[in-house]
Write a protein that holds these residues in place. Sequence first.
Motif, PDB file in Angstrom:
ATOM      1  N   ASP A 174       0.830  -1.206   0.000  1.00 26.90           N
ATOM      2  CA  ASP A 174       0.000   0.000   0.000  1.00 26.90           C
ATOM      3  C   ASP A 174       0.864   1.256   0.000  1.00 26.90           C
ATOM      4  O   ASP A 174       1.456   1.609   1.014  1.00 26.90           O
ATOM      5  CB  ASP A 174      -0.922  -0.017   1.220  1.00 26.90           C
TER       6      ASP A 174
ATOM      7  N   THR B 259      -0.585   4.220  -1.060  1.00 19.57           N
ATOM      8  CA  THR B 259      -1.603   5.231  -1.343  1.00 19.57           C
ATOM      9  C   THR B 259      -1.479   6.460  -0.456  1.00 19.57           C
ATOM     10  O   THR B 259      -1.852   7.549  -0.863  1.00 19.57           O
ATOM     11  CB  THR B 259      -3.020   4.662  -1.158  1.00 19.57           C
TER      12      THR B 259
ATOM     13  N   TRP C 237      -3.388   6.703   2.043  1.00 20.26           N
ATOM     14  CA  TRP C 237      -4.734   6.819   2.603  1.00 20.26           C
ATOM     15  C   TRP C 237      -4.736   6.405   4.069  1.00 20.26           C
ATOM     16  O   TRP C 237      -3.953   5.571   4.498  1.00 20.26           O
ATOM     17  CB  TRP C 237      -5.703   5.932   1.857  1.00 20.26           C
ATOM     18  N   ASP C 238      -5.668   6.979   4.831  1.00 21.87           N
ATOM     19  CA  ASP C 238      -5.811   6.602   6.238  1.00 21.87           C
ATOM     20  C   ASP C 238      -6.387   5.205   6.403  1.00 21.87           C
ATOM     21  O   ASP C 238      -6.076   4.510   7.360  1.00 21.87           O
ATOM     22  CB  ASP C 238      -6.712   7.607   6.976  1.00 21.87           C
TER      23      ASP C 238
ATOM     24  N   LEU D 105      -7.858   1.448   4.208  1.00 14.59           N
ATOM     25  CA  LEU D 105      -7.861   0.688   2.967  1.00 14.59           C
ATOM     26  C   LEU D 105      -8.912  -0.413   3.076  1.00 14.59           C
ATOM     27  O   LEU D 105      -8.951  -1.149   4.074  1.00 14.59           O
ATOM     28  CB  LEU D 105      -6.494   0.072   2.687  1.00 14.59           C
TER      29      LEU D 105
ATOM     30  N   ASN E 147     -10.449   0.919  -2.055  1.00 12.35           N
ATOM     31  CA  ASN E 147     -10.998   2.232  -1.733  1.00 12.35           C
ATOM     32  C   ASN E 147     -10.635   2.604  -0.301  1.00 12.35           C
ATOM     33  O   ASN E 147     -10.167   1.769   0.470  1.00 12.35           O
ATOM     34  CB  ASN E 147     -12.512   2.239  -1.941  1.00 12.35           C
ATOM     35  N   ASN E 148     -10.850   3.880   0.031  1.00 12.89           N
ATOM     36  CA  ASN E 148     -10.552   4.339   1.390  1.00 12.89           C
ATOM     37  C   ASN E 148     -11.817   4.635   2.195  1.00 12.89           C
ATOM     38  O   ASN E 148     -11.729   5.150   3.307  1.00 12.89           O
ATOM     39  CB  ASN E 148      -9.638   5.566   1.358  1.00 12.89           C
TER      40      ASN E 148
ATOM     41  N   LYS F 273     -12.338   8.059  -2.211  1.00 12.90           N
ATOM     42  CA  LYS F 273     -11.284   7.696  -3.162  1.00 12.90           C
ATOM     43  C   LYS F 273     -11.340   6.202  -3.447  1.00 12.90           C
ATOM     44  O   LYS F 273     -11.568   5.394  -2.545  1.00 12.90           O
ATOM     45  CB  LYS F 273      -9.909   8.078  -2.614  1.00 12.90           C
TER      46      LYS F 273
ATOM     47  N   ASP G 271      -2.067   5.952  -5.008  1.00 12.48           N
ATOM     48  CA  ASP G 271      -3.372   6.607  -4.874  1.00 12.48           C
ATOM     49  C   ASP G 271      -4.101   6.755  -6.204  1.00 12.48           C
ATOM     50  O   ASP G 271      -5.247   7.190  -6.245  1.00 12.48           O
ATOM     51  CB  ASP G 271      -3.231   7.950  -4.179  1.00 12.48           C
TER      52      ASP G 271
END
Length: 120
Positions: free
Chosen positions: A31, A33, A35-36, A38, A87-88, A92, A111
């Motif tokens: 990962d 990304t 992102w916070d 996943l 996705n998050n 996103k 991302d």
Amino acid sequence: MDRDYYFHITDTEYEQVVPSDYTGFTVYVEDNTGWDGLFLYGWGDAEFAGAWPGLAVTGTKIINGIHYKYFDLGYDAEKLNLNFTFNNNAGKQLPDISAKVDRDFYFCITDTDSEDVTPQ
């Protein structure tokens, strides 16, 4: 031999499994990304893993020095034709990845994109 032996075999490695411990195939994700969160949503032959956003990360594992997050797919996904959507759950998502669930999968994601990779 006093018992049956079972193995999970990929192109690059093998692992002995105890049938009662086997829970189906796994999606491994490197990962990148940022992102916070996943999640992995699946749709196609069936809506897999329930409603959006899908499965939360099952855990983490280091394979050949690479830190992977992973999702256990379980028996219900075997042999299904699915579209995986990372996705998050906050607006996103990555483009869908079409796959037949007949093996473990390894992805490197950013991302904006994903790539199916074989562990080094």
